[in-house]
Design a protein around this motif. Structure first.
Motif, PDB file in Angstrom:
ATOM      1  N   TYR A   8       0.832  -1.190   0.000  1.00  0.00           N
ATOM      2  CA  TYR A   8       0.000   0.000   0.000  1.00  0.00           C
ATOM      3  C   TYR A   8       0.874   1.251   0.000  1.00  0.00           C
ATOM      4  N   HIS A   9       0.402   2.279  -0.690  1.00  0.00           N
ATOM      5  CA  HIS A   9       0.996   3.614  -0.592  1.00  0.00           C
ATOM      6  C   HIS A   9       0.023   4.431   0.247  1.00  0.00           C
ATOM      7  N   ILE A  10       0.499   4.868   1.401  1.00  0.00           N
ATOM      8  CA  ILE A  10      -0.311   5.625   2.348  1.00  0.00           C
ATOM      9  C   ILE A  10       0.122   7.084   2.312  1.00  0.00           C
ATOM     10  N   THR A  11      -0.848   7.973   2.310  1.00  0.00           N
ATOM     11  CA  THR A  11      -0.577   9.401   2.471  1.00  0.00           C
ATOM     12  C   THR A  11      -1.492   9.899   3.581  1.00  0.00           C
ATOM     13  N   THR A  12      -0.899  10.568   4.552  1.00  0.00           N
ATOM     14  CA  THR A  12      -1.686  11.150   5.628  1.00  0.00           C
ATOM     15  C   THR A  12      -1.147  12.543   5.920  1.00  0.00           C
ATOM     16  N   LEU A  17       2.900  12.664   5.417  1.00  0.00           N
ATOM     17  CA  LEU A  17       3.707  11.453   5.347  1.00  0.00           C
ATOM     18  C   LEU A  17       3.309  10.656   4.122  1.00  0.00           C
ATOM     19  N   HIS A  18       4.302  10.171   3.393  1.00  0.00           N
ATOM     20  CA  HIS A  18       4.109   9.157   2.357  1.00  0.00           C
ATOM     21  C   HIS A  18       4.784   7.896   2.875  1.00  0.00           C
ATOM     22  N   TRP A  19       4.051   6.784   2.871  1.00  0.00           N
ATOM     23  CA  TRP A  19       4.569   5.534   3.428  1.00  0.00           C
ATOM     24  C   TRP A  19       4.207   4.393   2.494  1.00  0.00           C
ATOM     25  N   LEU A  20       5.208   3.729   1.970  1.00  0.00           N
ATOM     26  CA  LEU A  20       5.025   2.548   1.130  1.00  0.00           C
ATOM     27  C   LEU A  20       5.291   1.347   2.029  1.00  0.00           C
ATOM     28  N   PHE A  34      -6.941   8.840   6.119  1.00  0.00           N
ATOM     29  CA  PHE A  34      -5.732   8.792   5.309  1.00  0.00           C
ATOM     30  C   PHE A  34      -6.108   8.265   3.939  1.00  0.00           C
ATOM     31  N   HIS A  35      -5.248   8.512   2.984  1.00  0.00           N
ATOM     32  CA  HIS A  35      -5.473   7.997   1.636  1.00  0.00           C
ATOM     33  C   HIS A  35      -4.606   6.760   1.454  1.00  0.00           C
ATOM     34  N   ASP A  36      -5.183   5.708   0.890  1.00  0.00           N
ATOM     35  CA  ASP A  36      -4.396   4.515   0.608  1.00  0.00           C
ATOM     36  C   ASP A  36      -4.596   4.088  -0.840  1.00  0.00           C
ATOM     37  N   HIS A  37      -3.545   3.558  -1.390  1.00  0.00           N
ATOM     38  CA  HIS A  37      -3.587   3.001  -2.744  1.00  0.00           C
ATOM     39  C   HIS A  37      -2.954   1.620  -2.692  1.00  0.00           C
ATOM     40  N   ALA A  38      -3.748   0.600  -2.971  1.00  0.00           N
ATOM     41  CA  ALA A  38      -3.221  -0.763  -3.032  1.00  0.00           C
ATOM     42  C   ALA A  38      -2.564  -0.939  -4.395  1.00  0.00           C
ATOM     43  N   LEU A  39      -1.291  -1.283  -4.395  1.00  0.00           N
ATOM     44  CA  LEU A  39      -0.567  -1.437  -5.657  1.00  0.00           C
ATOM     45  C   LEU A  39      -1.061  -2.660  -6.405  1.00  0.00           C
ATOM     46  N   ARG A  40      -1.180  -2.488  -7.713  1.00  0.00           N
ATOM     47  CA  ARG A  40      -1.537  -3.603  -8.583  1.00  0.00           C
ATOM     48  C   ARG A  40      -0.257  -4.316  -8.997  1.00  0.00           C
ATOM     49  N   GLN A  41      -0.405  -5.543  -9.424  1.00  0.00           N
ATOM     50  CA  GLN A  41       0.753  -6.366  -9.776  1.00  0.00           C
ATOM     51  C   GLN A  41       1.623  -5.729 -10.860  1.00  0.00           C
ATOM     52  N   ALA A  53       9.706  -0.143  -7.522  1.00  0.00           N
ATOM     53  CA  ALA A  53      10.909   0.693  -7.419  1.00  0.00           C
ATOM     54  C   ALA A  53      10.630   2.109  -7.910  1.00  0.00           C
ATOM     55  N   LYS A  54       9.872   2.229  -8.975  1.00  0.00           N
ATOM     56  CA  LYS A  54       9.540   3.554  -9.513  1.00  0.00           C
ATOM     57  C   LYS A  54       8.720   4.350  -8.498  1.00  0.00           C
ATOM     58  N   LEU A  55       7.752   3.695  -7.854  1.00  0.00           N
ATOM     59  CA  LEU A  55       6.945   4.378  -6.838  1.00  0.00           C
ATOM     60  C   LEU A  55       7.800   4.772  -5.635  1.00  0.00           C
ATOM     61  N   ALA A  56       8.706   3.903  -5.202  1.00  0.00           N
ATOM     62  CA  ALA A  56       9.591   4.231  -4.079  1.00  0.00           C
ATOM     63  C   ALA A  56      10.445   5.450  -4.418  1.00  0.00           C
ATOM     64  N   ARG A  57      10.976   5.512  -5.641  1.00  0.00           N
ATOM     65  CA  ARG A  57      11.767   6.676  -6.054  1.00  0.00           C
ATOM     66  C   ARG A  57      10.909   7.935  -6.074  1.00  0.00           C
ATOM     67  N   TYR A  58       9.676   7.819  -6.541  1.00  0.00           N
ATOM     68  CA  TYR A  58       8.750   8.954  -6.564  1.00  0.00           C
ATOM     69  C   TYR A  58       8.509   9.462  -5.133  1.00  0.00           C
ATOM     70  N   ILE A  59       8.299   8.547  -4.208  1.00  0.00           N
ATOM     71  CA  ILE A  59       8.025   8.918  -2.816  1.00  0.00           C
ATOM     72  C   ILE A  59       9.198   9.671  -2.216  1.00  0.00           C
ATOM     73  N   VAL A  60      10.403   9.128  -2.333  1.00  0.00           N
ATOM     74  CA  VAL A  60      11.546   9.758  -1.677  1.00  0.00           C
ATOM     75  C   VAL A  60      11.997  11.032  -2.385  1.00  0.00           C
TER      76      VAL A  60
END
Length: 150
Positions: free
Chosen positions: A25-29, A72-75, A108-115, A120-127
């Motif tokens: 999940y990608h969490i934003t709060t 906060l963005h939390w993967l 909070f907002h959550d996004h369940a990642l699809r397969q 890695a791209k999302l992690a780079r976007y977050i940081v």
């Protein structure tokens, strides 16, 4: 007719939320009134320690996070027998208690990642959030992030 541009209320963010063990999940709060609570080093470290505690309790495995001044963005990957709402709620409660005041907006907002989504791209976007926000010139200059999945 409902306004399609209206911001959802906290209760609306919970509609359809499912907690699946092993799901990423990608969490934003966001902080209450978008106050820059985490501009303060002590506050930011308190939140980071709460994320680490969630992992130590085998509730969630942190893949990446960034603590911005007002959000906060939390993967994370949810562990077995853990509720997404309970995990995020516990992190928020620990930080609010540690600071002795209300600091979080409800929900909070959550996004369940699809397969097919690139983790890695999302992690780079977050940081890279501090870079895009103009807080630093290089991601490595920002002190409140980590990623095990880049």
């Amino acid at each position: 007719m409902p306004d399609k541009h209206a911001k959802p209320h906290g209760k609306d963010l919970r509609k359809g939320r499912v907690s699946l063990p092993g799901q990423v999940y990608h969490i934003t709060t966001i902080t209450f009134d978008r106050r820059p609570v985490f501009s303060d080093l002590r506050s930011a470290r308190l939140l980071i320690n709460a994320l680490r505690e969630a992992q130590a309790c085998d509730e969630a495995t942190t893949l990446a996070f960034v603590v911005m001044p007002d959000h906060l963005h939390w993967l994370l990957q949810l562990e077995a027998d853990a509720s997404l709402s309970a995990v995020v709620g516990a992190v928020k409660a620990v930080t609010a208690h540690g600071l002795g005041e209300r600091i979080w907006q409800s929900g909070f907002h959550d996004h369940a990642l699809r397969q097919e989504e690139d983790l890695a791209k999302l992690a780079r976007y977050i940081v890279a959030n501090p870079l895009r926000a103009g807080l630093v010139l290089r991601v490595g200059d920002y002190p409140h992030w980590d990623a095990v999945w880049l």
